[in-house]
Design a protein around this motif. Structure first.
Motif, short mmCIF file in Angstrom:
data_model
loop_
_atom_site.label_atom_id
_atom_site.label_comp_id
_atom_site.label_asym_id
_atom_site.label_seq_id
_atom_site.Cartn_x
_atom_site.Cartn_y
_atom_site.Cartn_z
N HIS A 30 0.83 -1.20 0.00
CA HIS A 30 0.00 0.00 0.00
C HIS A 30 0.87 1.26 0.00
N VAL A 31 1.95 1.26 0.79
CA VAL A 31 2.85 2.41 0.81
C VAL A 31 3.45 2.63 -0.58
N LEU A 32 3.81 1.54 -1.25
CA LEU A 32 4.37 1.67 -2.60
C LEU A 32 3.34 2.23 -3.57
N THR A 69 -6.55 1.28 -2.43
CA THR A 69 -7.59 2.12 -1.82
C THR A 69 -7.96 1.64 -0.43
N THR A 70 -8.06 0.34 -0.30
CA THR A 70 -8.35 -0.29 0.98
C THR A 70 -7.58 -1.59 1.01
N ARG A 71 -7.96 -2.52 1.84
CA ARG A 71 -7.26 -3.80 1.93
C ARG A 71 -8.28 -4.93 1.80
N ALA A 72 -8.06 -5.83 0.87
CA ALA A 72 -8.95 -6.99 0.75
C ALA A 72 -9.02 -7.72 2.09
N ALA A 107 -14.06 -0.83 -4.51
CA ALA A 107 -14.46 0.52 -4.89
C ALA A 107 -14.51 1.49 -3.73
N ASP A 108 -14.81 1.01 -2.52
CA ASP A 108 -14.98 1.93 -1.40
C ASP A 108 -14.48 1.29 -0.14
N GLY A 109 -13.33 1.75 0.34
CA GLY A 109 -12.76 1.18 1.54
C GLY A 109 -13.50 1.54 2.79
N ALA A 110 -14.39 2.54 2.75
CA ALA A 110 -15.08 2.95 3.95
C ALA A 110 -16.10 1.92 4.38
N ASP A 111 -17.01 1.56 3.50
CA ASP A 111 -18.06 0.61 3.87
C ASP A 111 -18.41 -0.20 2.63
N PRO A 112 -17.58 -1.19 2.29
CA PRO A 112 -17.77 -1.90 1.03
C PRO A 112 -19.14 -2.53 0.91
#
Length: 359
Positions: A30-32, A69-72, A107-112
């Motif tokens: 993610h940092v990369l 964007t988020t993490r699976a 698509a949305d890391g907040a509340d998939p």
């Protein structure tokens, strides 16, 4: 706004603190992908990217929707293992349906939003998944199409990708951070053993707390969500996560909290309500004028009233708002009370806001 984890039915012994190679690898990935989220790690990211061969870099780019964007969900293991190979073995044991479900936070890391059925068998769920992936860009859409068309092939390619990352850069950096992560996990385990979650949570992160009932963990987030820790709750420390505090909270997945370990020079996360109070306090034009004066040195209430042609009670009311927001320092000099703007706290408002949104 917050994410809550119901622990009312959590079985004794259901809380675990442990580092995870897979979680740390994907934190590095993610940092990369998003070095702007992690200013202290930008030199590291440039160095690692410069050392990647073109083929590996291209393969990482093609799959980075799983961690950019988020993490699976499956990348934060509920039962961390000692080695990356063991955790990849555990991933291999997931069904294709479970693996695909864990990848649908594209698509949305907040509340998939996940389809009710499996995209592998339900046409409506498949179309919904594609819509979500397309919102994340053409690479995410292409990745999802490949995953839906041939899950075993994509899963095999992902495993080889992560194994190649281990040889290219992860093994070296994991050896550097693993002792500190293990020590942090032992420390938090001891706090939990002695004081329960009441004592352990503040040490994990300032954005974690128990509610008044003691039955729910509240994660200070800018969105709302709920999950249950009936089957267990895992806390995974990370050296590459700041400012993110990630929580697996999708239905059907055991909750996992991925939290950054403290680092010298990095402040604790600021509570969302305090950041909001500070923004609101300075949004008022009169308070902004008072702050302008107080930024230049201490003043009494009467001095401020005279400077801005206000009454002393008016000034006192505005100063009280600034003080509740933690933006004011007050001290007494003889019979006078002097007020001064806390420049350090004020200067951090922008950073705190960005870190709150990224959290």
């Amino acid at each position: 706004m917050s994410l809550t984890v119901d622990i009312s039915t959590l079985a004794p012994g259901g809380v675990r603190f442990a580092p995870s190679p897979l979680a740390e690898l994907t934190a590095m990935l993610h940092v990369l992908s998003e070095p702007g989220h992690h200013p202290p790690r930008q030199d590291w990211a440039r160095s690692v990217r410069a050392g990647l061969d073109a083929s590996l870099a291209a393969r990482l780019s093609a799959a980075d929707c799983l961690w950019r964007t988020t993490r699976a969900d499956f990348l934060l293991p509920p039962v961390p293992a000692a080695t990356l190979a063991e955790e990849l073995d555990a991933l291999d044991r997931l069904t294709d349906e479970k693996f695909v479900a864990g990848a649908l936070c594209l698509a949305d890391g907040a509340d998939p939003t996940r389809p009710d059925g499996s995209p592998l068998t339900d046409p409506a769920a498949r179309e919904r998944a594609r819509t979500l992936a397309q919102a994340d860009g053409p690479r995410a859409a292409a990745f999802l199409d490949a995953l839906l068309a041939d899950p075993p092939a994509v899963r095999g390619r992902l495993r080889r990708l992560w194994e190649d990352c281990e040889g290219a850069f992860f093994a070296e950096h994991w050896q550097r951070v693993r002792p500190a992560l293990a020590a942090d996990a032992r420390h938090k385990t001891e706090l939990f053993r002695r004081f329960g979650l009441t004592g352990a949570l503040p040490a994990v992160s300032a954005c974690l707390s128990l509610d008044a009932s003691g039955q729910r963990i509240v994660v200070d987030k800018i969105y709302d969500g709920t999950t249950s820790a009936r089957d267990g709750l895992t806390f995974v420390p990370t050296a590459f996560g700041h400012p993110h505090v990630l929580v697996v909270h999708a239905a059907g997945w055991q909750p996992v909290v991925n939290y950054p370990v403290p680092e010298p020079g990095l402040p604790q996360p600021m509570p969302l309500d305090l950041t909001s109070r500070r923004l609101s306090a300075l949004a008022h034009p009169t308070r902004l004028r008072l702050a302008h004066t107080l930024s230049r040195g201490p003043r009494t209430t009467l001095e401020l009233a005279a400077s801005w042609k206000l009454t002393a009670p008016e000034v006192s009311r505005h100063l009280a708002v600034l003080k509740r927001a933690g933006l004011l320092r007050t001290r007494r000099r003889g019979r006078y009370v002097l007020h001064e703007l806390d420049l350090e706290a004020t200067a951090r408002i922008g950073t705190d806001l960005v870190e709150t949104m990224l959290r």
